[in-house]
Write a protein that holds these residues in place. Structure first.
Motif, mmCIF file in Angstrom:
data_model
loop_
_atom_site.group_PDB
_atom_site.id
_atom_site.type_symbol
_atom_site.label_atom_id
_atom_site.label_comp_id
_atom_site.label_asym_id
_atom_site.label_seq_id
_atom_site.Cartn_x
_atom_site.Cartn_y
_atom_site.Cartn_z
ATOM 1 N N LEU A 112 -1.594 2.526 4.805
ATOM 2 C CA LEU A 112 -0.368 2.718 4.638
ATOM 3 C C LEU A 112 0.098 2.936 3.041
ATOM 4 O O LEU A 112 -0.828 2.455 2.386
ATOM 5 C CB LEU A 112 0.789 1.582 5.118
ATOM 6 C CG LEU A 112 0.697 1.182 6.603
ATOM 7 C CD1 LEU A 112 1.321 -0.186 6.752
ATOM 8 C CD2 LEU A 112 1.233 2.296 7.552
ATOM 9 N N LEU A 113 1.217 3.294 2.601
ATOM 10 C CA LEU A 113 1.607 3.491 1.182
ATOM 11 C C LEU A 113 2.575 2.488 0.791
ATOM 12 O O LEU A 113 3.656 2.682 1.244
ATOM 13 C CB LEU A 113 1.815 5.002 1.007
ATOM 14 C CG LEU A 113 1.984 5.339 -0.393
ATOM 15 C CD1 LEU A 113 0.463 5.605 -0.896
ATOM 16 C CD2 LEU A 113 2.574 6.749 -0.612
ATOM 17 N N LEU A 114 2.463 1.269 0.349
ATOM 18 C CA LEU A 114 3.241 0.229 -0.025
ATOM 19 C C LEU A 114 3.085 -0.495 -1.267
ATOM 20 O O LEU A 114 1.871 -0.468 -1.661
ATOM 21 C CB LEU A 114 3.597 -0.483 1.219
ATOM 22 C CG LEU A 114 2.502 -1.805 1.662
ATOM 23 C CD1 LEU A 114 3.036 -2.518 2.551
ATOM 24 C CD2 LEU A 114 1.155 -0.965 2.085
ATOM 25 N N SER A 115 3.958 -1.058 -1.653
ATOM 26 C CA SER A 115 3.694 -1.517 -3.074
ATOM 27 C C SER A 115 2.956 -2.896 -2.967
ATOM 28 O O SER A 115 2.958 -3.708 -1.944
ATOM 29 C CB SER A 115 5.332 -1.866 -3.381
ATOM 30 O OG SER A 115 6.015 -2.939 -2.625
ATOM 31 N N GLU A 117 3.697 -5.724 -4.351
ATOM 32 C CA GLU A 117 4.439 -6.966 -3.917
ATOM 33 C C GLU A 117 4.530 -7.271 -2.332
ATOM 34 O O GLU A 117 4.382 -8.251 -1.758
ATOM 35 C CB GLU A 117 5.701 -6.773 -4.604
ATOM 36 C CG GLU A 117 6.761 -8.014 -4.350
ATOM 37 C CD GLU A 117 7.994 -7.492 -4.916
ATOM 38 O OE1 GLU A 117 8.577 -6.281 -5.214
ATOM 39 O OE2 GLU A 117 9.082 -8.416 -4.689
ATOM 40 N N LEU A 118 5.092 -5.862 -1.927
ATOM 41 C CA LEU A 118 5.348 -6.192 -0.242
ATOM 42 C C LEU A 118 3.982 -6.486 0.407
ATOM 43 O O LEU A 118 4.163 -7.215 1.496
ATOM 44 C CB LEU A 118 5.851 -4.662 0.110
ATOM 45 C CG LEU A 118 6.414 -4.631 1.636
ATOM 46 C CD1 LEU A 118 7.446 -5.599 1.746
ATOM 47 C CD2 LEU A 118 6.824 -3.312 1.923
ATOM 48 N N LEU A 160 -1.493 -4.488 11.051
ATOM 49 C CA LEU A 160 -0.562 -3.220 11.249
ATOM 50 C C LEU A 160 0.134 -3.390 12.554
ATOM 51 O O LEU A 160 1.068 -2.493 12.959
ATOM 52 C CB LEU A 160 -1.681 -2.198 11.399
ATOM 53 C CG LEU A 160 -2.238 -1.657 10.341
ATOM 54 C CD1 LEU A 160 -3.329 -0.815 10.383
ATOM 55 C CD2 LEU A 160 -1.520 -1.185 9.226
ATOM 56 N N ALA B 26 5.643 -0.295 10.700
ATOM 57 C CA ALA B 26 4.882 -0.282 9.526
ATOM 58 C C ALA B 26 4.398 0.964 9.037
ATOM 59 O O ALA B 26 4.370 1.465 8.046
ATOM 60 C CB ALA B 26 3.586 -1.091 9.986
ATOM 61 N N VAL B 29 6.538 2.683 6.277
ATOM 62 C CA VAL B 29 6.709 1.465 5.232
ATOM 63 C C VAL B 29 7.280 2.200 4.006
ATOM 64 O O VAL B 29 8.147 1.584 3.367
ATOM 65 C CB VAL B 29 5.591 0.685 5.032
ATOM 66 C CG1 VAL B 29 4.592 1.654 4.535
ATOM 67 C CG2 VAL B 29 5.793 -0.299 4.135
ATOM 68 N N GLU B 33 10.814 0.876 2.351
ATOM 69 C CA GLU B 33 10.586 0.271 0.669
ATOM 70 C C GLU B 33 11.746 0.879 0.056
ATOM 71 O O GLU B 33 12.539 0.321 -0.508
ATOM 72 C CB GLU B 33 9.361 0.309 0.259
ATOM 73 C CG GLU B 33 8.606 -0.989 0.416
ATOM 74 C CD GLU B 33 7.580 -1.127 -0.454
ATOM 75 O OE1 GLU B 33 7.858 -2.023 -1.578
ATOM 76 O OE2 GLU B 33 6.576 -0.223 -0.603
ATOM 77 N N LYS B 69 14.063 -9.908 3.892
ATOM 78 C CA LYS B 69 14.139 -9.994 2.554
ATOM 79 C C LYS B 69 15.610 -9.486 1.997
ATOM 80 O O LYS B 69 16.200 -10.531 1.108
ATOM 81 C CB LYS B 69 13.127 -8.793 1.683
ATOM 82 C CG LYS B 69 12.125 -9.691 1.210
ATOM 83 C CD LYS B 69 11.190 -8.585 0.710
ATOM 84 C CE LYS B 69 11.273 -8.046 -0.650
ATOM 85 N NZ LYS B 69 10.229 -7.322 -1.195
#
Lengths: 256, 378
Positions: A112-115, A117-118, A160, B26, B29, B33, B69
């Motif tokens: 996945l592409l996520l920050s 922090e997350l 996941l 997911a 994602v 975000e 959140k």
């Protein structure tokens, strides 16, 4: 969860697997329903792990078809599969060069592409869901006890949020309290996340307490399948020996 | 069913209604975000926040966490978010997610870089002292094991010794011969090439003979053995340590030094001089071939010159060093093997350390021997 398109999560039909001259699985068929916990029992070396590893594509098959979530599995390595299933290997198979947190984040990072922090938050959320503390995230696999290793491996398998979870002897090597806790954890997670669980196990307590159905593998085939109650009444000689042997009898008496 | 996740924000006066829709899973994602970040300002600005979950078609831990959140963000400034329209099959997951990440970890204090350097320096100093101690311990343990064998010769593990000799001695001969042959040939070629300018070609033989017998033959072979057999020892003992085989031996009342380490080190001590001898001969042969085909010096002259140039002293100087080098390689390889911890990474690291350290020590030892032999006039 996506709407169930059909009733079965895993369909195995007429599967033949062998090594050299030896045939391990002989025209085996097995259906796993969506949302159930299926326990698989069988003699040691009888092909339980082979069946599991064939379904997840680690062992090539001679013939037969396997469908997982309605998609045929063809043995080639495919990234998208990581999102279909999570696998808990018997020894945990945690990457020893990564910390616990990095182990849990690994599937997220690769798929996945996520920050960051997350990713950190998700990793800690998963760790807490499997009953570990956030501080454990900075440990290395070699610093963990057996029970913790299994929990981290479970958190990684669930990273996941796959609809199917494969467990290879999840309670082996755990003390009865830890094993009981682990069973309860699997039950809870299965309910909250709506998982289908395929569990290879020898633990009669797990079979009785968490499994919706139990399948018995003998002579390369599924010889009996159904709720524990039905299996106890099965007439198949191996199944009788398995569930009515001395050890099993003792356990069942105590449980009553 | 929506295939794309959405987050509809409807401000009504001071209140804000958030309505997530579609699959919050997911796989989406990146989109999720962005969505949750985009409403961040609105959430901060409004007095009351309502989360209407009825439009969600699919939800997993990641999606649930992002929603959680948002609701915590609202709650953090005293405006608890009201959550409505939760479908039954999502309520368990949302409840579970509400429990997690409650304890914020105290961020690790950023270490002072100067202190970090100092602490690294201190650690490596202590580490170096520990290395020396481990080396001496292993040397002592081996010495005791040898004494034990002198007392009771039958306690020598002959099978193991012969097996190790075959593995690290006999099986290493082809590669040792090949490499030393090439080294000898190269030195001879360089000698002829450069000495020819001032007509001193015949001294090439002196150079090849002395260099090979005194230094290069044994040094090259020792380095090869450290890379080939030392690394194998470390990896073997390391994986035995990882699988508790060494603990199993100790519990059976056997000393791992007697059973595993002594045969290995003894095999090295026996094999390395033999390999060094074979290697030196191969190097001299390589030099001879180059002399014939490149330096126009026939075999008879080459052998005669060699006879004049070298004495048995040169050979002794070389071959005397071999057992000591073998001892150093063996001790380093075995003690690094025993230092392997549980992980595969540690096995790799210890194997690398073993090879690097033993090659370094072999060269240092060679230097010390050079000083020693020079001062006793050999």
């Amino acid at each position: 969860m996506p709407e169930p398109q059909d009733e079965f999560a895993i369909r195995v039909h007429d599967l033949v697997v062998g090594f050299g001259r030896q045939t391990v699985l002989d025209h085996l068929s097995l259906d796993v329903r969506r949302g159930e916990i299926l326990g698989l029992v069988g003699a040691s070396g009888g092909g339980k792990s082979v069946l599991m590893r064939t379904i997840i594509g680690l062992i090539p098959r001679r013939s037969g078809t396997i469908e997982v979530m309605g998609r045929p599995i063809d043995g080639a390595h495919d990234r998208s599969r990581a999102a279909i299933w999570g696998i808990l290997f018997q020894q945990g198979a945690l990457f020893s060069s990564l910390t616990v947190r990095q182990n849990v984040q690994f599937p997220l990072r690769e798929n996945l592409l996520l920050s960051q922090e997350l990713m950190d938050e998700i990793a800690i959320a998963k760790l807490e869901m499997v009953g570990l503390r956030a501080q454990d995230g900075d440990k290395y696999p070699s610093e963990l006890s057996g029970g913790m290793t299994k929990r981290v491996a479970l958190a990684r398998a669930l990273a996941l949020d796959p609809p199917i979870l494969f467990l290879d002897e999840p309670t082996s090597g755990l003390d009865p309290i830890a094993a009981g806790d682990f069973d309860a954890l699997i039950r809870t997670l299965q309910k909250t996340l709506g998982l289908t669980v395929f569990m290879v196990t020898h633990d009669l307590a797990s079979l009785t307490t968490v499994c919706d159905r139990v399948a018995a593998l003998a002579d390369g085939r599924i010889v009996a399948i159904g709720p524990m109650r039905e299996l106890l009444q099965s007439e198949h000689p191996w199944v009788r020996a398995y569930f009515h042997g001395k050890r099993s009898q003792m356990l069942q008496h105590e449980m009553r | 069913m929506n295939s794309e996740p959405l987050l509809l924000a409807t401000p009504s006066g001071d209140a804000l209604e958030l309505r997530p829709e579609g699959p919050w899973i997911a796989a989406n994602v990146a989109k999720l975000e962005t969505l949750s970040r985009s409403v961040g300002v609105d959430v901060d600005r409004s007095r009351a926040v309502t989360l209407d979950m009825s439009g969600i078609s699919a939800l997993d831990t990641l999606g649930a966490w992002i929603l959680e959140k948002l609701s915590r963000k609202a709650a953090s400034s005293g405006r608890p978010a009201e959550i409505v329209g939760v479908a039954d099959h999502f309520s368990g997951l949302l409840e579970e997610v509400r429990q997690v990440n409650r304890h914020t970890l105290a961020p690790a204090a950023a270490p002072n870089p100067v202190l970090l350097r100092l602490s690294d320096l201190g650690k490596s100093t202590v580490g170096a002292r520990e290395d020396v101690a481990i080396f001496l311990q292993m040397l002592g343990a081996l010495f005791m094991a040898v004494i034990g064998i002198v007392r009771r010769p039958r306690s020598l593990r002959l099978t193991s010794l012969v097996y190790q000799l075959n593995r690290i001695g006999f099986q290493a001969i082809p590669i040792v011969v090949l490499i030393t042959f090439l080294i000898g040939a190269i030195i001879a070629q360089q000698g002829f090439f450069h000495f020819r300018r001032f007509g001193a070609e015949s001294y090439t033989v002196d150079m090849v003979g002395i260099l090979v017998l005194r230094e290069l033959g044994v040094l090259i072979v020792a380095i090869m053995v450290a890379g080939r057999s030392g690394s194998a020892y470390t990896a073997e003992l390391g994986s035995m340590k990882m699988r508790e085989e060494i603990d199993a031996l100790s519990t059976m009342g056997l000393d791992p030094v007697d059973v595993l380490i002594l045969p290995r080190v003894a095999a090295l001590v026996i094999a390395l001089p033999i390999l060094a001898f074979i290697g030196s001969i191969a190097a001299l042969y390589g030099g001879g071939l180059v002399a014939q085909f490149y330096g126009d010096m026939g075999p008879a002259i080459y052998i005669a010159r060699l006879h004049e140039a070298i004495s048995v002293t040169h050979f002794e100087v070389g071959i005397l060093k071999a057992p000591f080098m073998a001892l150093v390689i063996g001790i380093v390889a075995c003690s690094e093997g025993l230092r392997v911890k549980g992980s595969a990474e540690s096995l790799g690291r210890q194997t690398t350390t073993s090879v690097v350290k033993s090659i370094f020590l072999v060269i240092v030892l060679d230097g010390l021997f050079a000083i020693f032999f020079a001062s006793i006039g050999m």
